[in-house]
Motif scaffolding. Structure first.
Motif, PDB file in Angstrom:
ATOM      1  N   LYS A 274      13.060  18.086  16.530  1.00 32.01           N
ATOM      2  CA  LYS A 274      13.737  16.892  16.012  1.00 32.01           C
ATOM      3  C   LYS A 274      13.210  15.633  16.702  1.00 32.01           C
ATOM      4  N   GLU A 275      13.056  15.707  18.022  1.00 35.48           N
ATOM      5  CA  GLU A 275      12.516  14.560  18.757  1.00 35.48           C
ATOM      6  C   GLU A 275      11.104  14.217  18.268  1.00 35.48           C
ATOM      7  N   LYS A 276      10.316  15.258  18.032  1.00 32.06           N
ATOM      8  CA  LYS A 276       8.950  15.058  17.551  1.00 32.06           C
ATOM      9  C   LYS A 276       8.948  14.377  16.188  1.00 32.06           C
ATOM     10  N   LYS A 277       9.823  14.849  15.286  1.00 30.90           N
ATOM     11  CA  LYS A 277       9.917  14.256  13.956  1.00 30.90           C
ATOM     12  C   LYS A 277      10.390  12.804  14.042  1.00 30.90           C
ATOM     13  N   ASP A 278      11.368  12.548  14.912  1.00 29.12           N
ATOM     14  CA  ASP A 278      11.905  11.193  15.054  1.00 29.12           C
ATOM     15  C   ASP A 278      10.830  10.224  15.538  1.00 29.12           C
ATOM     16  N   LYS A 279      10.024  10.666  16.500  1.00 32.04           N
ATOM     17  CA  LYS A 279       8.956   9.804  17.023  1.00 32.04           C
ATOM     18  C   LYS A 279       7.895   9.522  15.965  1.00 32.04           C
ATOM     19  N   GLN A 280       7.660  10.517  15.116  1.00 28.01           N
ATOM     20  CA  GLN A 280       6.684  10.348  14.045  1.00 28.01           C
ATOM     21  C   GLN A 280       7.245   9.567  12.867  1.00 28.01           C
ATOM     22  N   GLY A 281       8.548   9.390  12.870  1.00 29.23           N
ATOM     23  CA  GLY A 281       9.194   8.736  11.745  1.00 29.23           C
ATOM     24  C   GLY A 281       9.178   9.578  10.489  1.00 29.23           C
ATOM     25  N   THR A 282       9.140  10.903  10.674  1.00 30.03           N
ATOM     26  CA  THR A 282       9.077  11.837   9.550  1.00 30.03           C
ATOM     27  C   THR A 282      10.478  12.260   9.132  1.00 30.03           C
ATOM     28  N   GLU A 283      10.757  12.159   7.849  1.00 26.42           N
ATOM     29  CA  GLU A 283      12.068  12.556   7.335  1.00 26.42           C
ATOM     30  C   GLU A 283      12.141  14.076   7.235  1.00 26.42           C
ATOM     31  N   SER A 284      13.233  14.651   7.723  1.00 30.94           N
ATOM     32  CA  SER A 284      13.427  16.093   7.655  1.00 30.94           C
ATOM     33  C   SER A 284      14.811  16.389   7.121  1.00 30.94           C
ATOM     34  N   LEU A 285      14.856  17.263   6.112  1.00 30.62           N
ATOM     35  CA  LEU A 285      16.143  17.664   5.561  1.00 30.62           C
ATOM     36  C   LEU A 285      16.888  18.602   6.492  1.00 30.62           C
ATOM     37  N   ALA A 286      16.131  19.419   7.221  1.00 29.91           N
ATOM     38  CA  ALA A 286      16.746  20.455   8.059  1.00 29.91           C
ATOM     39  C   ALA A 286      17.091  19.967   9.444  1.00 29.91           C
ATOM     40  N   LEU A 287      16.187  19.214  10.065  1.00 24.65           N
ATOM     41  CA  LEU A 287      16.341  18.873  11.483  1.00 24.65           C
ATOM     42  C   LEU A 287      17.234  17.655  11.669  1.00 24.65           C
ATOM     43  N   GLN A 288      18.496  17.834  11.329  1.00 25.67           N
ATOM     44  CA  GLN A 288      19.518  16.822  11.546  1.00 25.67           C
ATOM     45  C   GLN A 288      20.491  17.339  12.595  1.00 25.67           C
TER      46      GLN A 288
END
Length: 495
Positions: A274-288
């Motif tokens: 989740k931290e990795k996705k947040d830093k990349q600014g990538t939207e994720s349906l699962a990692l909330q």
């Protein structure tokens, strides 16, 4: 009585009759064409009266209806359109369709914990992403791989030691079996195991048990937009309380978890990703963040209750059939020479042991109606229309009890899983973990646990019915899972 009073009464009766007729005609005209056949339906109430007054369990009731109406039957649950599938081929064909792979809305749980989804109740792209992520993480943690066997064996050794403390005295194995099985998934999700006498661990198992117990009756209201609101009913109130207790406790354990950058468990991997996705600014349906406790809860349920219940059935059936127990033990002894513990790698030398485990899963289908699916868009199945919004059940109990597939299905006969040469022969009609896209995510883990715990128990002990009790009963208690009645057993240490 005056003339005008009589006219008023007649007018009232006429009005009521007219309303009823209108509602019946309205529902009839709105009823989709070419639905699967099914039992006669009451106006407005549908098949609720039959379901509520049937002496049989629900899966037995549907099984009898299939003999009259065919492998696909339509049922009206008081405004809830339901289709129940019977037969391996029918279920396989149905669940190969993406239109029948969604899940019903869980109204009570979603109201208590809004804006969150898990593995079991998600649908569409959200489900695809969550399932793919979970499968990847579990494989990365070794679940289902041969190396993970050591984790299960270590817990099995602790279970043997705990049972050995009874010195052959009769006791109910439900708690210790539940502790052992739950600890395996705890090590995966939380990165640690618990001592069996840990109050926090015992409380976790209590809320899980309460959730399962109350789900036997209150859970039927979960997927109904109307009946889920009937919180004035005691059965619904008890179910709501059980849901709150279960999820709140899991939420607490997740909140107490210390996040490590070097991942030890599922929670660490989730938070790191989740931290990795947040830093990349990538939207994720699962990692909330709000999804994490729901996903953890689903993994815990998938990896504990059904497996523990199956092991309890296995112990019970070995007590009931001592000649089968002796044959399994001889096969284990021949494979290990009794100088080491059985291993999964020994399976080729243990065909009868595997056959016994399969027969136990067949003869008492732990989840008899499986988890319901939802039709996400209009489709057809074997010539019938299945409208969007229809709940779809697979009657696994029927499939495992069908005399056209299983000779003498009520008899405990492990030999049905052996070929003419005595080698183990799997049968595709045994579908304890479901079929298709939504088959159980914990299947590989469950299979490993069943084999390791079962073989370790029979390597160490013989199971004996206490002398001062009634004969062994294999009667089942119907609920969220089909469980054996409470029983005591003497574990007699083997030389």
């Amino acid at each position: 009585m005056g003339l005008f009073s009589m006219i008023d009464i007649l007018n009232t009766r006429t009005l009521l009759i007219g309303i009823v007729v209108f509602l019946v005609l309205f529902r009839t005209l709105r009823r989709p064409r070419n639905l699967p056949p099914g039992p006669w339906k009451w106006p407005i109430l549908g098949n609720l009266p039959q379901l509520m007054t049937a002496k049989d369990t629900m899966f037995e009731f549907f099984s009898k209806q299939s003999k009259r109406h065919g492998s696909i039957i339509h049922v009206d649950g008081g405004g809830i359109s339901m289709v129940v599938l019977h037969g391996y081929d029918t279920v396989k064909k149905a669940f190969s369709q993406y239109q029948l792979s969604a899940r019903p809305v869980v109204y009570i749980t979603n109201k208590i914990f809004p804006n969150s989804i898990g593995v079991l109740d998600s649908s569409g792209e959200e489900w695809v992403e969550i399932r793919r992520f979970c499968m990847t993480v579990l494989r990365g943690l070794g679940v289902g791989k041969s190396s993970f066997e050591q984790n299960i064996s270590a817990e099995a050794d602790i279970l043997m030691e705990e049972i050995g403390k009874q010195n052959g005295k009769a006791f109910d194995p439900q708690n210790v079996v539940g502790y052992a099985v739950s600890n395996v998934i705890c090590s995966v999700v939380f990165g640690k195991r618990f001592q069996y006498d840990d109050p926090a661990f015992q409380r976790l198992l209590e809320v899980v048990s309460e959730h399962v117990t109350q789900g036997r009756s209150g859970g039927v209201f979960e997927t109904s937009p109307i009946f889920s609101k009937l919180t004035m009913l005691p059965v619904v109130r008890r179910y709501v309380r059980a849901v709150k207790n279960f999820y709140n406790y899991i939420y607490g354990l997740v909140g107490e978890h210390t996040h490590e950058k070097d991942p030890r468990d599922f929670i660490d991997v989730f938070l790191n990703e989740k931290e990795k996705k947040d830093k990349q600014g990538t939207e994720s349906l699962a990692l909330q963040s709000e999804n994490l406790p729901r996903i953890v809860s689903d993994l815990f349920n998938a990896g504990s209750e059904t497996t523990a219940t199956t092991i309890r059935w296995a112990i019970l059936y070995m007590m009931a059939y001592p000649e089968v127990q002796a044959r399994v033990q001889k096969e284990l002894d021949d494979a290990t020479c009794r100088n080491r513990m059985p291993r999964i790698a020994d399976k080729p030398e243990l065909p009868f042991t595997e056959a016994v485990l399969c027969e136990i899963q067949r003869i008492n289908t732990v989840v008899p109606m499986a988890i319901p699916h939802l039709c996400s868009e209009d489709t057809t199945l074997m010539g019938y229309n299945i409208p969007k919004g229809t709940m779809v059940f697979s009657n696994l109990w029927h499939n495992h009890s069908d005399p056209s597939v299983w000779e003498e299905p009520q008899s405990f006969r492990p030999e049905r899983f052996l070929d003419k040469d005595g080698k183990f022969q799997s049968r595709e009609e045994l579908t304890s973990f479901g079929i298709g896209r939504r088959a159980c995510i914990g299947e590989h883990l469950a299979r490993q646990e069943l084999f390791v715990f079962f073989t370790h128990l029979l390597h160490h002990f013989s199971f004996k019915n206490p002398d001062d009790t009634t004969p062994v009963s294999v009667k089942a208690v119907d609920g969220i899972v089909l469980a054996p009645e409470d029983y005591n057993v003497c574990f007699i240490a083997r030389d």
